[in-house]
Design a protein around this motif. Structure first.
Motif, PDB file in Angstrom:
ATOM      1  N   SER A   1      -5.836   6.976   0.690  1.00  0.00           N
ATOM      2  CA  SER A   1      -6.700   7.084   1.846  1.00  0.00           C
ATOM      3  C   SER A   1      -6.321   6.075   2.911  1.00  0.00           C
ATOM      4  O   SER A   1      -6.873   6.102   3.997  1.00  0.00           O
ATOM      5  CB  SER A   1      -8.164   6.873   1.430  1.00  0.00           C
ATOM      6  OG  SER A   1      -8.307   5.596   0.856  1.00  0.00           O
ATOM      7  N   GLY A   2      -5.412   5.212   2.626  1.00  0.00           N
ATOM      8  CA  GLY A   2      -4.961   4.202   3.572  1.00  0.00           C
ATOM      9  C   GLY A   2      -3.451   4.205   3.615  1.00  0.00           C
ATOM     10  O   GLY A   2      -2.816   5.227   3.348  1.00  0.00           O
ATOM     11  N   PRO A   3      -2.884   3.071   3.942  1.00  0.00           N
ATOM     12  CA  PRO A   3      -1.417   2.999   3.952  1.00  0.00           C
ATOM     13  C   PRO A   3      -0.868   3.273   2.557  1.00  0.00           C
ATOM     14  O   PRO A   3      -1.524   2.972   1.569  1.00  0.00           O
ATOM     15  CB  PRO A   3      -1.115   1.569   4.402  1.00  0.00           C
ATOM     16  CG  PRO A   3      -2.396   0.832   4.421  1.00  0.00           C
ATOM     17  CD  PRO A   3      -3.513   1.812   4.280  1.00  0.00           C
TER      18      PRO A   3
END
Length: 121
Positions: free
Chosen positions: A5-7
């Motif tokens: 959901s992020g990097p």
């Protein structure tokens, strides 16, 4: 598996986490459970009946028949205790239980299985 959901995770970190998860799966593979347990992580205080000693722990899993807890010390098989199981609604559940087994759970930790006997009030 891990959600993105992020990097993106760094490859070395992803590999280390996958290794941890594989070891966890392999550990559970050899448990002889009579009842399916749900993953359940909460603070647990174990008040040993014979000495009134309090052992601080946290749960790993739970069923209507028992609970698995992780402690820093080895607990005696057949020990009787009142387990004070924390809840997210600020109420704790008190259950009389018996330790059925205890085994090493990594360095300096122990996993024990407790069979529930009766609710305490």
């Amino acid at each position: 598996m891990l959600r993105n959901s992020g990097p993106p995770a760094k490859p070395d970190i992803r590999k280390a986490i996958e290794k941890l998860l594989t070891a966890d799966t392999n550990f559970d593979r050899y448990e002889n459970r009579s009842v399916h347990r749900e993953s359940f992580v909460r603070a647990v205080e174990i008040e040993l009946r014979d000495t009134k000693k309090i052992v601080h722990a946290f749960s790993r899993n739970i069923s209507a028949a028992g609970i698995g807890v992780i402690t820093h010390e080895k607990l005696d098989t057949e020990a009787m205790a009142v387990l004070y199981i924390a809840s997210l609604d600020d109420e704790e559940t008190q259950i009389l239980a018996q330790c059925r087994w205890c085994k090493p759970f990594g360095a300096k930790w122990f996993l024990s299985g407790w069979q529930f006997i009766s609710l305490q009030h």
